[in-house]
Design a protein around this motif. Structure first.
Motif, short mmCIF file in Angstrom:
data_model
loop_
_atom_site.label_atom_id
_atom_site.label_comp_id
_atom_site.label_asym_id
_atom_site.label_seq_id
_atom_site.Cartn_x
_atom_site.Cartn_y
_atom_site.Cartn_z
N TYR A 23 67.09 24.42 76.66
CA TYR A 23 67.54 25.60 75.92
C TYR A 23 66.47 26.68 75.97
O TYR A 23 65.30 26.42 76.27
N ARG A 37 71.31 26.38 77.03
CA ARG A 37 71.82 26.95 75.79
C ARG A 37 70.91 28.09 75.36
O ARG A 37 69.69 28.03 75.53
N THR A 43 73.13 20.11 77.81
CA THR A 43 71.93 20.69 77.19
C THR A 43 70.76 19.71 77.29
O THR A 43 69.61 20.13 77.43
#
Length: 337
Positions: A178, A136, A173
């Motif tokens: 991320y 992400r 995720t």
């Protein structure tokens, strides 16, 4: 024109333009992602079974932790970042909830209705695409149009936490992690001074010790000279692991593209992704409409005695529902799905 739409389960999402959407992704891991989880996170059937069993026992023995410990997918949120070592997952869980207890002004009632201002003013952005590694991408515009007298830095931190809560809902995720892009174009002295030393320590504590997600990189771009003052407030609290994952690019987007494929970025960062920035007010509206997950998460945490809590976690039998598989209800109530 950006539109709010609804998926087959009635959950809202944003269509920025054709092929570009902002939505929570509840989908299961692909075979390739399962292999990545096996290699990087020790996620094998044996380790998953052992980790869940041992972590559940640790939580059950703790009278102060009120969490949905009977639900495997929830325990996985803490097991994945700790590579399925139950004791480490339990300690991370304690840090996560102790932080919330320690800072109620920053963490209490963390739901979209009370934490949306950072999105409304286009300071916190989600990218519609993941990077080439499946991670992400979260963007923070720390200069630009940010007015600390209108959007205090404490509200920005609440929006950041809400972003973490959203990311935790996504299995992909949890596995990929991320990355963050910090864009300080037009950063001012006023904005720097809003990040007092004590607050910078709090942010570093949360980022390095409490977040149950893998932060793979922080990319800092478009920073002026005054940025050195801001960075100086945070640097004393940074440890080696985080320091090694911070990359300074200035306005050299070719350097940024060595880490993030330009196909995953907008033109503002030298990318080729042909879509506008998400409308912050629309994003805040969608988050608030889909706030059931966040309201549920806000109920969990450290209590004096979980056996004395007057509500309970009740499973949902509706197999068509995505997201959480449980709801909060008063103990005397009976829930029909």
């Amino acid at each position: 024109m950006q539109l709010k739409k609804y998926d087959e389960h009635g959950r809202p999402y944003i269509e920025i333009s054709k092929g570009y959407e902002i939505r929570l992704d509840y989908s299961d891991l692909t075979e390739e992602e399962k292999e990545k989880a096996r290699v990087e996170l020790r996620e094998t059937p044996e380790n998953v079974e052992k980790g869940i069993k041992e972590l559940r026992e640790l939580v059950e023995a703790d009278d102060t932790l009120f969490v949905p410990h009977m639900h495997d997918e929830w325990l996985m949120r803490f097991l994945r970042p700790t590579k399925f070592y139950a004791k480490s997952a339990y300690e991370l869980m304690l840090r996560y909830y102790k932080f919330k207890l320690k800072h109620p002004d920053l963490c209490e009632n963390l739901v979209p209705k009370t934490a949306k201002i950072g999105f409304q003013h286009n300071i916190i952005h989600f990218q519609p695409l993941r990077d080439q590694h499946g991670r992400r991408i979260l963007i923070f515009f720390g200069g630009r149009d940010w007015d600390p007298s209108v959007v205090p830095i404490t509200d920005i931190f609440r929006a950041m936490q809400l972003s973490v809560e959203a990311a935790l809902l996504e299995p992909k995720t949890q596995v990929h992690g991320y990355v963050v892009i910090l864009d300080f174009l037009n950063l001012t002295l006023k904005q720097c001074l809003s990040a007092r030393p004590g607050f910078s320590r709090i942010i570093m504590e949360y980022t390095q010790e409490c977040v149950p997600l893998r932060c793979k990189a922080i990319h800092i771009v478009n920073y002026p000279v005054v940025f050195q003052m801001l960075y100086g407030l945070f640097r004393p609290f940074m440890r080696g692991k985080l320091k090694n994952r911070i990359f300074f690019h200035g306005n050299d987007f070719k350097s940024l593209h060595e880490h993030i494929d330009p196909a995953c970025l907008r033109a503002v960062h030298g990318g080729t992704m042909e879509c506008d920035d998400v409308d912050g007010k629309l994003l805040a509206d969608v988050l608030e409409e889909a706030s059931d997950e966040f309201e549920l998460a806000a109920k969990f945490g450290i209590v004096k005695n979980k056996n004395e809590v007057n509500f309970e976690i009740v499973p949902i039998s509706d197999t068509t529902k995505t997201g959480a598989r449980y709801v909060i209800a008063k103990k005397e109530e009976k829930i029909e799905s």
